[in-house]
Design an enzyme around this catalytic site. Structure first.
Site, PDB file in Angstrom:
ATOM      1  N   HIS A   1      -5.817   2.613  -3.776  1.00  0.00           N
ATOM      2  CA  HIS A   1      -5.809   2.710  -2.300  1.00  0.00           C
ATOM      3  C   HIS A   1      -6.632   4.215  -1.599  1.00  0.00           C
ATOM      4  CE1 HIS A   1      -4.635   1.712   1.715  1.00  0.00           C
ATOM      5  NE2 HIS A   1      -3.622   2.755   1.931  1.00  0.00           N
TER       6      HIS A   1
ATOM      7  N   ASP B   1       0.727  -1.137   0.056  1.00  0.00           N
ATOM      8  CA  ASP B   1      -0.108  -0.113   0.133  1.00  0.00           C
ATOM      9  C   ASP B   1       0.950   1.401   0.039  1.00  0.00           C
ATOM     10  OD1 ASP B   1      -1.957  -1.638   0.058  1.00  0.00           O
ATOM     11  OD2 ASP B   1      -2.931  -0.978   1.924  1.00  0.00           O
ATOM     12  N   ASP B   2       0.147   2.218  -0.474  1.00  0.00           N
ATOM     13  CA  ASP B   2       0.696   3.730  -0.147  1.00  0.00           C
ATOM     14  C   ASP B   2       1.561   4.236  -1.405  1.00  0.00           C
ATOM     15  OD1 ASP B   2      -0.900   3.494   1.955  1.00  0.00           O
ATOM     16  OD2 ASP B   2       0.875   3.844   3.499  1.00  0.00           O
TER      17      ASP B   2
ATOM     18  N   HIS C   1      -5.638   9.298   1.077  1.00  0.00           N
ATOM     19  CA  HIS C   1      -5.359   8.485   2.348  1.00  0.00           C
ATOM     20  C   HIS C   1      -6.121   8.979   3.512  1.00  0.00           C
ATOM     21  CE1 HIS C   1      -3.326   5.556   4.994  1.00  0.00           C
ATOM     22  NE2 HIS C   1      -2.861   5.017   3.868  1.00  0.00           N
TER      23      HIS C   1
ATOM     24  N   HIS D   1       3.870  -2.125   3.079  1.00  0.00           N
ATOM     25  CA  HIS D   1       3.740  -0.902   2.421  1.00  0.00           C
ATOM     26  C   HIS D   1       5.267  -0.631   1.605  1.00  0.00           C
ATOM     27  CE1 HIS D   1       1.010  -0.710   5.695  1.00  0.00           C
ATOM     28  NE2 HIS D   1       0.516   0.295   5.008  1.00  0.00           N
TER      29      HIS D   1
HETATM   30 ZN   LIG Z   1      -2.266   3.143   3.560  1.00  0.00          ZN
END
Ligand SMILES: [Zn+2]
Length: 251
Positions: free
Chosen positions: A108, A57-58, A112, A203
């Site tokens: 995602h 993620d991210d 955020h 991540h």
């Molecule tokens: Zn995240």
């Protein structure tokens, strides 16, 4: 950073209710608990036994993501990268590079933010913007969606569906966002979760977490791949995980 207890969003099945407050990478009960796996196995990321879905993620993050691509290539592993729209807009060529390397592209969210802090309309707009940004940057149409913090609102479920995305959370994580995480702690935390037939969360960027914490996830990868393969498990993207049948919650 303190990780507070779960934020859970009831998404049908009479499980509505929010517990706790969305904090930095707060865990989701749906994502991590055996209850969540029973309520909605596909949403939780439960797939084929013998297979582990590896997810990041991210990103995409020019500082860190290229290192993940290099190590994954050396390990001959493909994964799913859940990208932020905001990050993809800033590094479109890197998003395309991730896709060109054979990895799966997921969404995602755009900036955020927890869905619990947004109206249903704002959540749907965020997902739609993110989907468009990630698709435009990577050059592929994403299939999967994972909400920031693993907190999925009813508006999020509907917004993802309208954007043509299937929501999937995770069953095991490396807690790699913490400054004190080490490669060994990341591996231990992952293996502590539901792994065989599960979905692992790591991540490839520190943009929402402790500076440079991504090193722990990066250096954990070869150890983790060895451990999983040693257990006879195949490692691959969500798309090869057998989450195919529509789920009452995640469909
Ligand atoms: Zn995240």
């Amino acid at each position: 950073m303190t990780v507070r207890p779960a934020v859970v969003v009831g998404v049908g099945l009479g499980v509505v209710g929010t517990v706790g407050v969305a904090a930095h990478v707060a865990p989701s009960l749906v994502a991590l608990s055996s209850v969540g796996r029973r309520i909605s196995p596909r949403l939780a990321g439960v797939g084929l036994r013998g297979h582990v879905a590896l997810t990041f993620d991210d990103g995409p993050d020019p500082t860190s993501t290229p290192h993940f691509l290099r190590v994954l290539d050396a390990l001959d592993v493909h994964a799913t990268f859940f990208m932020l729209g905001d990050m993809a807009r800033r590094a479109p060529s890197l998003a395309a590079e991730v896709a060109a390397a054979g990895h799966e592209i997921g969404v995602h969210g755009d900036t955020h933010r927890s869905q619990l802090r947004l109206s249903p309309r704002a959540v749907a707009d965020d997902i739609s913007r993110a989907r468009d940004a990630v698709a435009s940057a990577s050059g592929v149409e994403p299939v999967w969606f994972r909400p920031p913090y693993g907190t999925l609102s009813l508006g999020g479920v509907r917004g993802a569906r309208r954007a043509g995305l299937r929501s999937v959370l995770w069953t095991a994580w490396g807690r790699d966002w913490r400054a004190e995480a080490t490669p060994r702690s990341v591996v231990a935390d992952v293996l502590h979760g539901y792994v065989d037939g599960g979905t692992v969360l790591l991540h490839d960027s520190d943009c929402t977490s402790a500076p440079e914490c991504w090193y722990s996830a990066l250096e954990a990868l070869p150890i983790l791949a060895d451990e999983l393969r040693g257990r006879g498990l195949r490692v691959g993207p969500v798309g090869e995980h057998g989450i195919l049948i529509p789920d009452p919650v995640a469909a």
